[in-house]
Design a protein around this motif. Structure first.
Motif, PDB file in Angstrom:
ATOM      1  N   TRP A  39      -8.890  -7.318   0.133  1.00  0.00           N
ATOM      2  CA  TRP A  39      -7.662  -7.494   0.898  1.00  0.00           C
ATOM      3  C   TRP A  39      -6.855  -8.664   0.324  1.00  0.00           C
ATOM      4  O   TRP A  39      -7.383  -9.548  -0.345  1.00  0.00           O
ATOM      5  CB  TRP A  39      -7.985  -7.752   2.368  1.00  0.00           C
ATOM      6  N   GLY A  40      -5.571  -8.657   0.625  1.00  0.00           N
ATOM      7  CA  GLY A  40      -4.714  -9.755   0.191  1.00  0.00           C
ATOM      8  C   GLY A  40      -3.447  -9.233  -0.475  1.00  0.00           C
ATOM      9  O   GLY A  40      -3.182  -8.033  -0.514  1.00  0.00           O
ATOM     10  N   ARG A  41      -2.663 -10.177  -0.984  1.00  0.00           N
ATOM     11  CA  ARG A  41      -1.453  -9.843  -1.741  1.00  0.00           C
ATOM     12  C   ARG A  41      -1.762 -10.080  -3.214  1.00  0.00           C
ATOM     13  O   ARG A  41      -1.798 -11.229  -3.670  1.00  0.00           O
ATOM     14  CB  ARG A  41      -0.274 -10.708  -1.281  1.00  0.00           C
ATOM     15  N   LEU A  95       1.157  -6.536  -4.541  1.00  0.00           N
ATOM     16  CA  LEU A  95       0.693  -5.332  -3.853  1.00  0.00           C
ATOM     17  C   LEU A  95      -0.073  -5.751  -2.599  1.00  0.00           C
ATOM     18  O   LEU A  95      -1.021  -6.546  -2.671  1.00  0.00           O
ATOM     19  CB  LEU A  95      -0.211  -4.530  -4.786  1.00  0.00           C
ATOM     20  N   ARG A  96       0.341  -5.239  -1.457  1.00  0.00           N
ATOM     21  CA  ARG A  96      -0.314  -5.576  -0.204  1.00  0.00           C
ATOM     22  C   ARG A  96      -1.520  -4.657   0.017  1.00  0.00           C
ATOM     23  O   ARG A  96      -1.375  -3.439   0.101  1.00  0.00           O
ATOM     24  CB  ARG A  96       0.659  -5.445   0.958  1.00  0.00           C
ATOM     25  N   VAL A  97      -2.694  -5.270   0.104  1.00  0.00           N
ATOM     26  CA  VAL A  97      -3.938  -4.533   0.353  1.00  0.00           C
ATOM     27  C   VAL A  97      -4.470  -5.008   1.700  1.00  0.00           C
ATOM     28  O   VAL A  97      -4.823  -6.178   1.866  1.00  0.00           O
ATOM     29  CB  VAL A  97      -4.971  -4.781  -0.759  1.00  0.00           C
ATOM     30  N   TYR A  98      -4.519  -4.098   2.669  1.00  0.00           N
ATOM     31  CA  TYR A  98      -4.939  -4.456   4.018  1.00  0.00           C
ATOM     32  C   TYR A  98      -6.459  -4.428   4.125  1.00  0.00           C
ATOM     33  O   TYR A  98      -7.137  -3.666   3.422  1.00  0.00           O
ATOM     34  CB  TYR A  98      -4.335  -3.497   5.036  1.00  0.00           C
ATOM     35  N   PRO A  99      -7.023  -5.269   4.999  1.00  0.00           N
ATOM     36  CA  PRO A  99      -8.486  -5.279   5.151  1.00  0.00           C
ATOM     37  C   PRO A  99      -8.993  -3.977   5.728  1.00  0.00           C
ATOM     38  O   PRO A  99      -8.347  -3.353   6.576  1.00  0.00           O
ATOM     39  CB  PRO A  99      -8.734  -6.457   6.103  1.00  0.00           C
ATOM     40  N   ARG A 100     -10.154  -3.592   5.277  1.00  0.00           N
ATOM     41  CA  ARG A 100     -10.787  -2.391   5.806  1.00  0.00           C
ATOM     42  C   ARG A 100     -11.367  -2.697   7.176  1.00  0.00           C
ATOM     43  O   ARG A 100     -12.099  -3.670   7.353  1.00  0.00           O
ATOM     44  CB  ARG A 100     -11.891  -1.901   4.867  1.00  0.00           C
TER      45      ARG A 100
END
Length: 479
Positions: A176-178, A207-212
């Motif tokens: 997760w993170g930017r 790129l925005r990666v959201y936590p699972r």
């Protein structure tokens, strides 16, 4: 994924940023030497030999570039990206000039948390790092080391007039993170390789990666509910689905609430009394004073920050789905706060807010600036995610409990935290620290702060039942 068509340039003068290559210097030098030697020595054959070099150079330079190449980065249109999801992006080079780009060398940096497995141009076969022989046409091979990203190498292509070429990147998001893709750069050679542009570099795209979201369920028991909507049963009578008993009919009662069996037996109208359904406010407090463990990304080892962020997303999703109001707080010098709200929009806001969670070490006590009386409702359930690595965290939990708050502490320290491998007193000191931490957890429990380890679904069931039971008991002291 293709880039937009690039319009042709209309400038007439050569643009700045173009320089002659060593090939142009060699061609001019060789043609000049042959011509001078032919004239001085009276050798016609030397003049004839110099003619192809002079004519070829003049023909290649008949049309000079007037604009620098354009470089941009674009993301795929696959919707929100979650840990473990597929990454799709493209680094594009456009030719706004009136001459063809004979040679374009492109290269881009990519975050190590974005594992790029395939990279290549749309018209070429993509590179797959798992296949040693899959090197695309125009790509400069740098070996097939699996520890390196496929994108960590230069790629070579050509771009015709008023066109664009996309270097497509595909892989997996590991954490997760930017995460940045870029900066990306390109250099162009034209006029038969006699002119080269300066490096054109574009800013990175994050790129925005959201936590699972980890699976999480909790019992309906809440210490105290507020509001008039939600799925938790309050102790107040009202419209709801929980039966509270049977009482005599009173003016204002609805006819559908009449219990005819009891009414016929008592020869007087009786109605079924219910408890109103109310929503609760859940405050998730993130302790960001310290970090421990090493993050291995999705499917790997989890650090304190990984566990904290993923558990926050799971808890928020659970309670927001039930109609409760959720707010977030950071226990640290930044003291970031997300206002309480309910609904899907709040859940998306929570995910966006979590992308900026960072560990902030501070020598000052952040309690007063985090927990003002207007920030923390006395009826809220406070779920504190903390590794209990800092003594100030334990003091904060004790102060919340003494202030009459309903507090649940969730231990986020990794269970597989390795002890020091150094010889000497390091292992002994580690053991003493572990014992001291267990004593601190025991003292917190004596203060009425339950401490549970995060384990996904069902982690908070028993402790929420205990907190709800304590809330119904008489309390000594005011809030």
């Amino acid at each position: 994924m293709t880039g937009p068509t690039v319009p042709r340039a209309t400038e007439a003068e050569p643009a700045a940023g173009w320089a002659p290559t060593p090939a142009l210097g060699r061609a001019v030098l060789l043609a000049g030497l042959l011509l001078v030697a032919g004239v001085l020595l009276g050798r016609v054959d030397l003049i004839v030999l110099a003619a192809p070099f002079a004519l070829g150079t003049a023909y290649a330079l008949r049309r000079r570039p007037t604009a620098l190449p354009q470089v941009w980065i674009s993301q795929g249109d696959g919707g929100p990206l979650v840990e473990g999801g597929d990454v799709a992006a493209a680094v594009s080079v456009g030719n706004p000039d009136t001459v063809d780009y004979d040679l374009v060398v492109m290269r881009s940096r990519v975050s190590p948390w974005l594992r790029i497995d395939r990279a290549g141009f749309a018209r070429d076969e993509a590179v797959d790092d798992g296949q040693p022989n899959a090197v695309p046409t125009g790509a400069t091979a740098q070996g097939n080391d699996r520890r390196r990203s496929v994108a960590d190498r230069p790629f070579v292509t050509s771009v015709p007039i008023a066109a664009a070429v996309d270097l497509e990147l595909a892989g997996k998001a590991l954490r997760w993170g930017r995460h940045p893709i870029g900066p990306a750069g390109a250099r162009v050679a034209t006029a038969g390789g006699l002119l080269v542009s300066r490096a054109v570099i574009t800013e990175p795209v994050r790129l925005r990666v959201y936590p699972r979201t980890e699976p999480f369920e909790a019992v309906e028991a809440m210490p105290r509910a507020a509001g008039l909507v939600g799925a938790h049963h309050s102790r107040r009578p009202g419209e709801g689905g929980e039966l509270a008993g049977v009482r005599v009919f009173a003016p204002g009662d609805r006819l559908r609430r009449i219990d005819w069996r009891v009414s016929l037996r008592a020869r007087q109208l009786h109605v079924a009394a219910t408890l109103s359904d109310r929503d609760a406010e859940v405050v998730v407090l993130l302790d960001v004073l310290a970090e421990a463990g090493r993050s291995g990304g999705v499917g790997g080892a989890a650090s304190v920050l990984d566990t904290t962020v993923r558990a926050t997303a799971a808890i928020a999703e659970h309670y927001l789905h039930r109609g409760d109001r959720v707010s977030l707080l950071e226990y640290g010098p930044a003291a970031r706060r997300l206002r309480p709200a309910a609904g899907r929009r709040q859940y998306l806001t929570v995910l966006e807010w979590l992308l900026d969670v960072r560990v902030h070490a501070s020598a000052h006590e952040p309690y007063d600036q985090v927990f003002g009386p207007q920030l923390l409702s006395s009826d809220a359930l406070v779920v504190v995610l903390t590794p209990l690595l800092d003594e100030r965290s334990a003091q904060m939990l004790a102060r919340l409990a003494r202030g009459g708050r309903f507090v649940v502490a969730v231990d986020t320290l990794p269970t597989d935290l390795a002890s020091p491998k150094d010889r000497g007193w390091a292992e002994v000191a580690y053991g003493l620290w572990r014992l001291d931490r267990e004593v601190m957890i025991g003292q917190l429990r004596e203060h009425g702060v339950p401490v549970v380890r995060w384990a996904g679904a069902g982690s908070l069931d028993q402790v929420l039942r205990d907190v709800a039971r304590l809330a119904t008991a008489p309390r000594v002291g005011g809030r």
